[in-house]
Design a protein around this motif. Structure first.
Motif, PDB file in Angstrom:
ATOM      1  N   SER A 253     -75.499  54.537 -43.602  1.00  0.00           N
ATOM      2  CA  SER A 253     -74.466  54.079 -44.519  1.00  0.00           C
ATOM      3  C   SER A 253     -74.813  52.656 -44.933  1.00  0.00           C
ATOM      4  O   SER A 253     -75.358  51.888 -44.146  1.00  0.00           O
ATOM      5  N   PRO A 254     -74.549  52.325 -46.200  1.00  0.00           N
ATOM      6  CA  PRO A 254     -75.012  51.026 -46.710  1.00  0.00           C
ATOM      7  C   PRO A 254     -74.173  49.838 -46.243  1.00  0.00           C
ATOM      8  O   PRO A 254     -74.426  48.712 -46.636  1.00  0.00           O
ATOM      9  N   VAL A 255     -73.186  50.094 -45.397  1.00  0.00           N
ATOM     10  CA  VAL A 255     -72.251  49.042 -45.000  1.00  0.00           C
ATOM     11  C   VAL A 255     -72.957  47.887 -44.278  1.00  0.00           C
ATOM     12  O   VAL A 255     -72.690  46.723 -44.530  1.00  0.00           O
ATOM     13  N   LEU A 256     -73.853  48.219 -43.370  1.00  0.00           N
ATOM     14  CA  LEU A 256     -74.581  47.202 -42.608  1.00  0.00           C
ATOM     15  C   LEU A 256     -76.061  47.558 -42.600  1.00  0.00           C
ATOM     16  O   LEU A 256     -76.444  48.677 -42.919  1.00  0.00           O
ATOM     17  N   GLU A 257     -76.869  46.554 -42.189  1.00  0.00           N
ATOM     18  CA  GLU A 257     -78.264  46.874 -41.946  1.00  0.00           C
ATOM     19  C   GLU A 257     -78.396  47.397 -40.531  1.00  0.00           C
ATOM     20  O   GLU A 257     -77.766  46.884 -39.610  1.00  0.00           O
ATOM     21  N   TRP A 258     -79.203  48.401 -40.363  1.00  0.00           N
ATOM     22  CA  TRP A 258     -79.397  48.986 -39.034  1.00  0.00           C
ATOM     23  C   TRP A 258     -80.778  48.654 -38.513  1.00  0.00           C
ATOM     24  O   TRP A 258     -81.700  48.557 -39.295  1.00  0.00           O
TER      25      TRP A 258
ATOM     26  N   TYR B  18     -64.828  36.991 -31.316  1.00  0.00           N
ATOM     27  CA  TYR B  18     -64.298  38.195 -31.956  1.00  0.00           C
ATOM     28  C   TYR B  18     -65.104  39.408 -31.492  1.00  0.00           C
ATOM     29  O   TYR B  18     -66.301  39.317 -31.217  1.00  0.00           O
ATOM     30  N   GLY B  19     -64.421  40.531 -31.449  1.00  0.00           N
ATOM     31  CA  GLY B  19     -64.980  41.740 -30.842  1.00  0.00           C
ATOM     32  C   GLY B  19     -66.354  42.154 -31.339  1.00  0.00           C
ATOM     33  O   GLY B  19     -67.175  42.625 -30.557  1.00  0.00           O
ATOM     34  N   PHE B  20     -66.607  41.953 -32.647  1.00  0.00           N
ATOM     35  CA  PHE B  20     -67.876  42.454 -33.184  1.00  0.00           C
ATOM     36  C   PHE B  20     -69.101  41.753 -32.608  1.00  0.00           C
ATOM     37  O   PHE B  20     -70.221  42.224 -32.750  1.00  0.00           O
ATOM     38  N   LYS B  21     -68.879  40.582 -31.933  1.00  0.00           N
ATOM     39  CA  LYS B  21     -70.018  39.881 -31.323  1.00  0.00           C
ATOM     40  C   LYS B  21     -70.547  40.624 -30.097  1.00  0.00           C
ATOM     41  O   LYS B  21     -71.655  40.373 -29.637  1.00  0.00           O
ATOM     42  N   SER B  22     -69.724  41.508 -29.542  1.00  0.00           N
ATOM     43  CA  SER B  22     -70.106  42.220 -28.322  1.00  0.00           C
ATOM     44  C   SER B  22     -70.836  43.506 -28.691  1.00  0.00           C
ATOM     45  O   SER B  22     -70.220  44.524 -29.000  1.00  0.00           O
ATOM     46  N   ALA B  23     -72.173  43.447 -28.669  1.00  0.00           N
ATOM     47  CA  ALA B  23     -72.991  44.587 -29.098  1.00  0.00           C
ATOM     48  C   ALA B  23     -72.767  45.792 -28.187  1.00  0.00           C
ATOM     49  O   ALA B  23     -72.581  45.647 -26.983  1.00  0.00           O
TER      50      ALA B  23
ATOM     51  N   GLN C 122     -82.595  31.402 -34.171  1.00  0.00           N
ATOM     52  CA  GLN C 122     -81.290  32.058 -34.187  1.00  0.00           C
ATOM     53  C   GLN C 122     -81.400  33.479 -34.779  1.00  0.00           C
ATOM     54  O   GLN C 122     -81.918  33.643 -35.870  1.00  0.00           O
ATOM     55  N   PRO C 123     -80.947  34.464 -34.038  1.00  0.00           N
ATOM     56  CA  PRO C 123     -81.060  35.851 -34.526  1.00  0.00           C
ATOM     57  C   PRO C 123     -80.258  36.061 -35.813  1.00  0.00           C
ATOM     58  O   PRO C 123     -79.241  35.412 -36.038  1.00  0.00           O
ATOM     59  N   LYS C 124     -80.761  36.959 -36.645  1.00  0.00           N
ATOM     60  CA  LYS C 124     -80.037  37.345 -37.864  1.00  0.00           C
ATOM     61  C   LYS C 124     -79.101  38.489 -37.489  1.00  0.00           C
ATOM     62  O   LYS C 124     -79.513  39.630 -37.356  1.00  0.00           O
ATOM     63  N   THR C 125     -77.823  38.139 -37.343  1.00  0.00           N
ATOM     64  CA  THR C 125     -76.878  39.107 -36.804  1.00  0.00           C
ATOM     65  C   THR C 125     -76.232  39.935 -37.920  1.00  0.00           C
ATOM     66  O   THR C 125     -76.122  39.484 -39.061  1.00  0.00           O
ATOM     67  N   ALA C 126     -75.806  41.140 -37.555  1.00  0.00           N
ATOM     68  CA  ALA C 126     -75.439  42.154 -38.550  1.00  0.00           C
ATOM     69  C   ALA C 126     -74.345  41.700 -39.515  1.00  0.00           C
ATOM     70  O   ALA C 126     -74.515  41.747 -40.737  1.00  0.00           O
TER      71      ALA C 126
END
Lengths: 267, 220
Positions: A132-137, A180-185, A197-201
């Motif tokens: 799905s184009p929402v995020l990069e995987w 925030y919750g989305f930081k917890s992979a 620094q990592p390029k985060t989603a």
């Protein structure tokens, strides 16, 4: 299945835990769809065993561990953490895991290691939302090394006395209660120690809305809504006013990690 | 061509009225049987927003449907459909005012001013109010047909504002499939009107010319 763990009273908040039904049917896990009911419906295809996790990058001892070996690295503890979603709702969840710092000391980061990158599984066959184009995987998250070393940062294998349900990030995920919750992979397959620094989603997807740090901060609004208050799932009734959001989600012990930083700039 | 008797039209209208209330009834039923999920407010907000857009698309489809099928009677259900747009928009707005701001109007207005996606949604709702208020036969008479029609063309502005509101709401999640779908439907409905208008204007002078030519005596 049941997962034995000793409660660690140093990391138990007094808030009432959220009902397990809410915590397992209301999830953001885009690998299984963007609706919050999707993960509970679609995550049955995920196979959390056998599972291996690769640890690489700026470490003296890179290694690939299978899940059982990883779980035996340190004693499992039960901790009750608040969880604040960037969308303005919150939960309270009894997690099972151990401080991520245990793993860090095991792999011995080199002097170049400044950040830790968490990479989630991205397998189309198991995860219908991939593509799905929402995020990069794959989904990528990251922390500064000192953040990752904070005792609150939990490498997590279970919740509510059991192994993690698929929709909650089985078989292994991070839990960072002051962010925030989305930081917890979730469903992590690779951990990389890096210089940069990592390029985060989410930061890649919408940098003006989601910063790299994404600490819970009532004073920094999301562009589309206020972060000053939140609704506690299952507890705050329809007619109750929303509760005030606390700085660092109430985990003031992390404040020293950010001393001298302008948290409005580094949101 | 289908042309209902007054009795049939009453029946059609009653059926549409009942059907249009189903989403509301479903929400009420879910609320009383605890089936709104973990975050009931979010469920209600999204659901009423969705149904506002559905009814907006349906209402905008009336005129094109009438032109394509020559079913002139469909225009007689348009007012009711339009009022259901307002009904679901009002529920959507009330949820926002009540549960997000607890009727703190000053706080709400701050939110409206600060956040573009709320600004356009709020503007769309406010613009709907005069249309709902002037929907009665009495108001049509008082305003006069021409002026009434001009006022109700505001819907051509309201519809894109509604789409923009939804678009920006979804922007943070990069999840545009639904806003694109709604946008295309509204664009099609408004585009059809534009097309017919232009076609009509083109054909008018041509017709006039043809008529003139006909009356002119042929030179010998």
């Amino acid at each position: 299945p049941k997962l034995a763990a000793k409660p660690n009273p140093a990391f138990v908040v007094m808030d009432k835990p959220t009902a397990i039904k809410d915590a397992t049917t209301y999830n953001n896990f885009y690998e299984f769809g963007t609706d919050k009911a999707d993960p509970a419906h679609n995550a049955g295809t995920l196979k959390p065993r056998p599972w291996t996790i690769a640890i690489e990058g700026e470490v003296k001892k890179p290694m690939t561990l299978d899940l059982d070996a990883l779980m035996k690295l340190a004693p499992l503890e039960e901790r009750v953490y608040r969880l604040r979603c960037v969308e303005g709702w919150s939960m309270v969840i009894p997690w099972i895991g151990y401080s991520f710092s245990n793993l860090i000391s095991k792999v011995e980061p080199t002097g170049n290691a400044k950040y830790v990158e968490f990479i989630s599984l991205a397998d189309k066959k198991q995860m219908p939302g991939i593509g799905s184009p929402v995020l990069e995987w794959p989904y990528v998250e990251g922390l500064r090394l000192d953040e990752a070393n904070h005792p609150l940062a939990l490498l997590t294998f279970g919740m509510y006395g059991e192994t993690l349900p698929n929709q909650n990030g089985a078989p292994v995920r991070m839990v960072l209660p002051w962010k925030y919750g989305f930081k917890s992979a979730k469903s992590i397959v690779k951990i990389r120690f890096t210089k940069d620094q990592p390029k985060t989603a989410w930061n890649l997807a919408a940098p003006q809305e989601y910063g790299f740090y994404s600490n819970v901060n009532p004073d920094v609004d999301h562009p589309r809504w206020s972060q000053a208050s939140e609704r506690r799932i299952g507890e705050d009734s329809f007619f109750a006013k929303k509760r005030k959001t606390l700085m660092f989600n109430g985990y003031s012990e992390v404040a020293s990690l950010y001393s001298g930083m302008d948290l409005k700039k580094y949101f | 061509m289908f042309n209902p008797t007054p009795r049939q039209l009453t029946l059609i209208k009653s059926a549409i009225f009942a059907a249009a209330l189903i989403p509301f009834g479903r929400l009420a039923l879910f609320a009383f049987t605890d089936r709104l999920g973990a975050n009931p407010i979010e469920f209600i907000t999204r659901n009423t927003g969705d149904w506002t857009l559905y009814f907006l698309c349906i209402t905008l489809a009336v005129t094109p449907l009438r032109r394509l099928t020559s079913w002139n009677w469909v225009v007689r259900v348009r007012r009711m459909l339009g009022l259901f747009v307002f009904f679901y928009a009002a529920l959507h707005f009330t949820t926002f005012l009540w549960f997000d701001h607890f009727f703190d109007v000053a706080e709400m207005l701050k939110d409206v001013a600060k956040r573009p996606f709320i600004t356009v949604g709020f503007a769309a709702f406010v613009l709907l109010i005069p249309l709902a208020v002037t929907s009665t036969n009495g108001m049509v008479r008082r305003l006069g047909g021409k002026r009434w029609q001009w006022l109700h063309r505001t819907i051509y502005l309201i519809a894109p504002l509604g789409i923009l509101h939804y678009w920006w709401m979804k922007a943070g999640k990069h999840d545009f499939s639904q806003p694109i779908l709604f946008g295309l439907i509204v664009a099609l409905m408004l585009g059809a009107r534009l097309y017919w208008r232009v076609a009509q204007q083109r054909s008018r002078p041509a017709m006039a010319r043809d008529q003139k030519r006909e009356v002119r005596p042929t030179p010998n």
